[in-house]
Design a protein around this motif. Structure first.
Motif, PDB file in Angstrom:
ATOM      1  N   LEU A 134       0.820  -1.209   0.000  1.00 20.91           N
ATOM      2  CA  LEU A 134       0.000   0.000   0.000  1.00 20.91           C
ATOM      3  C   LEU A 134       0.851   1.256   0.000  1.00 20.91           C
ATOM      4  O   LEU A 134       0.599   2.182  -0.777  1.00 20.91           O
ATOM      5  CB  LEU A 134      -0.945  -0.002   1.205  1.00 20.91           C
ATOM      6  CG  LEU A 134      -1.863   1.219   1.332  1.00 20.91           C
ATOM      7  CD1 LEU A 134      -2.732   1.389   0.088  1.00 20.91           C
ATOM      8  CD2 LEU A 134      -2.730   1.113   2.579  1.00 20.91           C
ATOM      9  N   SER A 135       1.868   1.308   0.852  1.00 26.22           N
ATOM     10  CA  SER A 135       2.720   2.502   0.866  1.00 26.22           C
ATOM     11  C   SER A 135       3.434   2.683  -0.470  1.00 26.22           C
ATOM     12  O   SER A 135       3.598   3.809  -0.960  1.00 26.22           O
ATOM     13  CB  SER A 135       3.733   2.430   2.010  1.00 26.22           C
ATOM     14  OG  SER A 135       4.546   1.280   1.924  1.00 26.22           O
ATOM     15  N   ALA A 136       3.822   1.571  -1.107  1.00 20.42           N
ATOM     16  CA  ALA A 136       4.460   1.664  -2.423  1.00 20.42           C
ATOM     17  C   ALA A 136       3.463   2.144  -3.475  1.00 20.42           C
ATOM     18  O   ALA A 136       3.798   2.971  -4.335  1.00 20.42           O
ATOM     19  CB  ALA A 136       5.035   0.306  -2.815  1.00 20.42           C
ATOM     20  N   ARG A 137       2.234   1.640  -3.414  1.00 20.65           N
ATOM     21  CA  ARG A 137       1.203   2.076  -4.372  1.00 20.65           C
ATOM     22  C   ARG A 137       0.922   3.574  -4.228  1.00 20.65           C
ATOM     23  O   ARG A 137       0.726   4.284  -5.224  1.00 20.65           O
ATOM     24  CB  ARG A 137      -0.079   1.281  -4.148  1.00 20.65           C
ATOM     25  CG  ARG A 137      -0.058  -0.133  -4.681  1.00 20.65           C
ATOM     26  CD  ARG A 137      -0.133  -0.167  -6.201  1.00 20.65           C
ATOM     27  NE  ARG A 137      -0.412  -1.509  -6.690  1.00 20.65           N
ATOM     28  CZ  ARG A 137      -0.537  -1.808  -7.979  1.00 20.65           C
ATOM     29  NH1 ARG A 137      -0.412  -0.860  -8.897  1.00 20.65           N
ATOM     30  NH2 ARG A 137      -0.786  -3.047  -8.364  1.00 20.65           N
ATOM     31  N   MET A 178       8.151  -7.946  -4.091  1.00 20.33           N
ATOM     32  CA  MET A 178       6.765  -7.522  -4.248  1.00 20.33           C
ATOM     33  C   MET A 178       6.678  -6.051  -4.628  1.00 20.33           C
ATOM     34  O   MET A 178       5.957  -5.666  -5.564  1.00 20.33           O
ATOM     35  CB  MET A 178       5.997  -7.788  -2.951  1.00 20.33           C
ATOM     36  CG  MET A 178       4.535  -7.360  -2.971  1.00 20.33           C
ATOM     37  SD  MET A 178       4.310  -5.639  -2.451  1.00 20.33           S
ATOM     38  CE  MET A 178       4.875  -5.728  -0.746  1.00 20.33           C
ATOM     39  N   ILE A 179       7.430  -5.212  -3.945  1.00 23.17           N
ATOM     40  CA  ILE A 179       7.390  -3.775  -4.208  1.00 23.17           C
ATOM     41  C   ILE A 179       7.928  -3.455  -5.605  1.00 23.17           C
ATOM     42  O   ILE A 179       7.320  -2.687  -6.360  1.00 23.17           O
ATOM     43  CB  ILE A 179       8.180  -3.020  -3.126  1.00 23.17           C
ATOM     44  CG1 ILE A 179       7.451  -3.126  -1.781  1.00 23.17           C
ATOM     45  CG2 ILE A 179       8.387  -1.561  -3.514  1.00 23.17           C
ATOM     46  CD1 ILE A 179       8.259  -2.628  -0.603  1.00 23.17           C
ATOM     47  N   SER A 348       6.898   6.863   5.190  1.00 14.42           N
ATOM     48  CA  SER A 348       5.559   6.283   5.282  1.00 14.42           C
ATOM     49  C   SER A 348       5.318   5.614   6.625  1.00 14.42           C
ATOM     50  O   SER A 348       4.188   5.595   7.129  1.00 14.42           O
ATOM     51  CB  SER A 348       5.337   5.268   4.147  1.00 14.42           C
ATOM     52  OG  SER A 348       6.319   4.248   4.166  1.00 14.42           O
ATOM     53  N   LEU A 349       6.361   5.084   7.239  1.00 11.56           N
ATOM     54  CA  LEU A 349       6.205   4.332   8.482  1.00 11.56           C
ATOM     55  C   LEU A 349       5.759   5.226   9.640  1.00 11.56           C
ATOM     56  O   LEU A 349       4.835   4.871  10.385  1.00 11.56           O
ATOM     57  CB  LEU A 349       7.521   3.642   8.828  1.00 11.56           C
ATOM     58  CG  LEU A 349       7.493   2.649   9.999  1.00 11.56           C
ATOM     59  CD1 LEU A 349       6.553   1.499   9.700  1.00 11.56           C
ATOM     60  CD2 LEU A 349       8.904   2.123  10.275  1.00 11.56           C
ATOM     61  N   PHE A 379      -8.765   0.556  -3.238  1.00  9.24           N
ATOM     62  CA  PHE A 379      -8.616  -0.395  -4.348  1.00  9.24           C
ATOM     63  C   PHE A 379      -8.145   0.299  -5.616  1.00  9.24           C
ATOM     64  O   PHE A 379      -7.367  -0.267  -6.400  1.00  9.24           O
ATOM     65  CB  PHE A 379      -9.928  -1.134  -4.609  1.00  9.24           C
ATOM     66  CG  PHE A 379     -10.434  -1.918  -3.425  1.00  9.24           C
ATOM     67  CD1 PHE A 379      -9.556  -2.375  -2.460  1.00  9.24           C
ATOM     68  CD2 PHE A 379     -11.773  -2.195  -3.268  1.00  9.24           C
ATOM     69  CE1 PHE A 379     -10.002  -3.103  -1.359  1.00  9.24           C
ATOM     70  CE2 PHE A 379     -12.240  -2.911  -2.181  1.00  9.24           C
ATOM     71  CZ  PHE A 379     -11.345  -3.365  -1.221  1.00  9.24           C
ATOM     72  N   ASN A 380      -8.625   1.538  -5.857  1.00 12.88           N
ATOM     73  CA  ASN A 380      -8.165   2.279  -7.034  1.00 12.88           C
ATOM     74  C   ASN A 380      -6.677   2.574  -6.951  1.00 12.88           C
ATOM     75  O   ASN A 380      -5.955   2.455  -7.948  1.00 12.88           O
ATOM     76  CB  ASN A 380      -8.952   3.584  -7.170  1.00 12.88           C
ATOM     77  CG  ASN A 380     -10.327   3.384  -7.782  1.00 12.88           C
ATOM     78  OD1 ASN A 380     -10.551   2.429  -8.525  1.00 12.88           O
ATOM     79  ND2 ASN A 380     -11.264   4.269  -7.467  1.00 12.88           N
ATOM     80  N   VAL A 381      -6.208   2.951  -5.773  1.00 14.39           N
ATOM     81  CA  VAL A 381      -4.774   3.181  -5.595  1.00 14.39           C
ATOM     82  C   VAL A 381      -3.998   1.896  -5.836  1.00 14.39           C
ATOM     83  O   VAL A 381      -2.880   1.908  -6.359  1.00 14.39           O
ATOM     84  CB  VAL A 381      -4.492   3.741  -4.186  1.00 14.39           C
ATOM     85  CG1 VAL A 381      -2.996   3.747  -3.893  1.00 14.39           C
ATOM     86  CG2 VAL A 381      -5.050   5.146  -4.052  1.00 14.39           C
ATOM     87  N   CYS A 382      -4.606   0.772  -5.473  1.00 18.27           N
ATOM     88  CA  CYS A 382      -3.935  -0.530  -5.590  1.00 18.27           C
ATOM     89  C   CYS A 382      -4.185  -1.223  -6.928  1.00 18.27           C
ATOM     90  O   CYS A 382      -4.074  -2.452  -7.024  1.00 18.27           O
ATOM     91  CB  CYS A 382      -4.361  -1.430  -4.431  1.00 18.27           C
ATOM     92  SG  CYS A 382      -3.729  -0.893  -2.830  1.00 18.27           S
TER      93      CYS A 382
END
Length: 403
Positions: A134-137, A178-179, A348-349, A379-382
């Motif tokens: 999520l933070s990466a997205r 993943m990122i 982000s943390l 979900f749109n961000v992701c």
């Protein structure tokens, strides 16, 4: 804007749960044009008439506050885009000692693109620290040119542990993979590799795993195996020969794999051995083939500026940790000093901690979260829209009835 039961608007309380933040901060309020109207300090529970709901605006409704542009920032058309190959102009007054392709290729591996950016961008490369999908997205949606996978964030998010060397190769590699593969043709990802997780044979495997994961660059440090966050006290480092053996293992592995992965040599020796020892270690790492350096934990801005001069034209990366042991150095200041990359490990943390803690306290006290962010916003961000396009192009009907 939120409302109390009396009907009065309370802009600061509206975005701050009542038993809120641990310190007082200024919150800038903007009108729709983006001009700053003023600042207010959040108030605490004793100053609020509960129970009103805090308002957390959906991402698409957030107002952008104008930011001071970077010096000599590249024109928007020179940024990396999906549909075009950018032309990145080289600053003729700047010489950067790093192997890089002469021309930018948007279809090249992320590591190759990162090399070209370090050498040729006419502005510093800003990489916010991200620790999960999520933070990466969100970083992707904002439009950063690079990202940094933070080791502290990986320890906290994947293991729920402090940054004390508890996460190892599998944890770090799988998170970085993943990122990096959320958008393989997008912003290159620099990842923390701690101490390399072992001796030369393990370091060789670590580099191979990062390379296969699509990581564009990584930093490896000279702390002992039982390491800790670079902004904690009590750090210990290995002797210089052991450190250099780590760098040699990385360089040899990259050559064997024909990998362009950017090797960033980091030293944490300032706290225990002083500035001159740090420069000696970084020079040795540079001579062994490291592409870039990090001197962790600067004690002053003058020291940071001096390090760039002492190691030029070899490029340096600045690790900016707000509220850490170093003075706060802004992007503009780092660029003026001559740093080529700046990473913000806790970007982000730290705010995630504040937002989640405030929301959970609100839920405990009032029985609702108070959020105005819909599931669809997240979900749109992701990547929801991208997935809909994929399904439609393939002839699928997963979204025929809408979303």
């Amino acid at each position: 804007m939120g409302c109390t039961p009396s009907g009065q608007t309370t802009p600061s309380e509206a975005i701050t749960p009542p038993n809120g933040i641990e310190g007082v901060v200024n919150i800038a309020r903007s009108d729709k044009s983006g001009s700053v109207l003023g600042t207010e300090s959040p108030r605490f529970l004793s100053n609020v008439e509960p129970p009103f709901k805090p308002l957390i605006k959906p991402l698409e409704e957030l107002v952008d506050v104008p930011r001071k542009p970077l010096k000599d920032t590249a024109a928007p058309q020179n940024r990396v885009r999906e549909t075009e190959t950018p032309t990145i102009e080289t600053n003729p007054t700047t010489t950067v000692q790093i192997r890089a392709p002469l021309a930018y290729d948007a279809s090249a591996p992320a590591s190759t693109r990162l090399r070209h950016m370090i050498k040729n961008l006419d502005h510093i490369l800003v990489c916010p620290g991200v620790y999960d999908g999520l933070s990466a997205r969100i970083a992707l949606s904002v439009g950063f040119e690079g990202m940094y996978m933070t080791g502290a964030g990986t320890n906290a998010s994947r293991l729920g542990m402090a940054d004390l060397g508890i996460a190892h190769l599998h944890d770090m590699k799988t998170n970085a993979e993943m990122i990096a593969n959320l958008k393989p043709d997008g912003p290159p990802v620099i990842a923390d590799m701690d101490t390399g997780y072992g001796g030369p044979m393990v370091i060789d495997r670590s580099l191979q795993q990062y390379h296969l994961a699509g990581v564009a660059g990584f930093h490896i440090e000279d702390q002992v195996m039982q390491k800790r966050c670079g902004h904690l006290q009590g750090k210990e480092v290995v002797d210089i020969d052991t450190y250099i053996s780590r760098i040699r293992a990385c360089v040899a592995a990259a050559k064997r794999l024909r990998s362009d992965i950017v090797i960033i040599a980091r030293t944490d020796a300032l706290q225990s051995r002083g500035y001159d020892e740090c420069i000696t270690r970084l020079r040795r790492a540079r001579d062994e083939g490291a592409d870039m350096g990090i001197l962790e934990g600067f004690s002053s801005k003058a020291q940071a500026r001096q390090a760039v001069k002492d190691l030029a034209p070899w490029p340096l990366c600045l690790n900016s940790v707000e509220n850490g042991v170093s003075p706060l150095i802004s992007v503009d200041e780092a660029q003026d000093m001559g740093f080529r990359v700046i990473i913000f490990s806790f970007a982000s943390l730290a705010p995630a901690y504040t937002a989640i803690k405030n929301t959970f306290e609100w839920l405990k006290d009032f029985g609702v979260t108070g959020s105005a962010v819909s599931p669809k916003t997240i979900f749109n961000v992701c990547g929801l829209q991208d997935l809909m396009v994929i399904d439609e192009r393939a002839g699928g009907n997963s979204f025929k009835k809408g979303v």
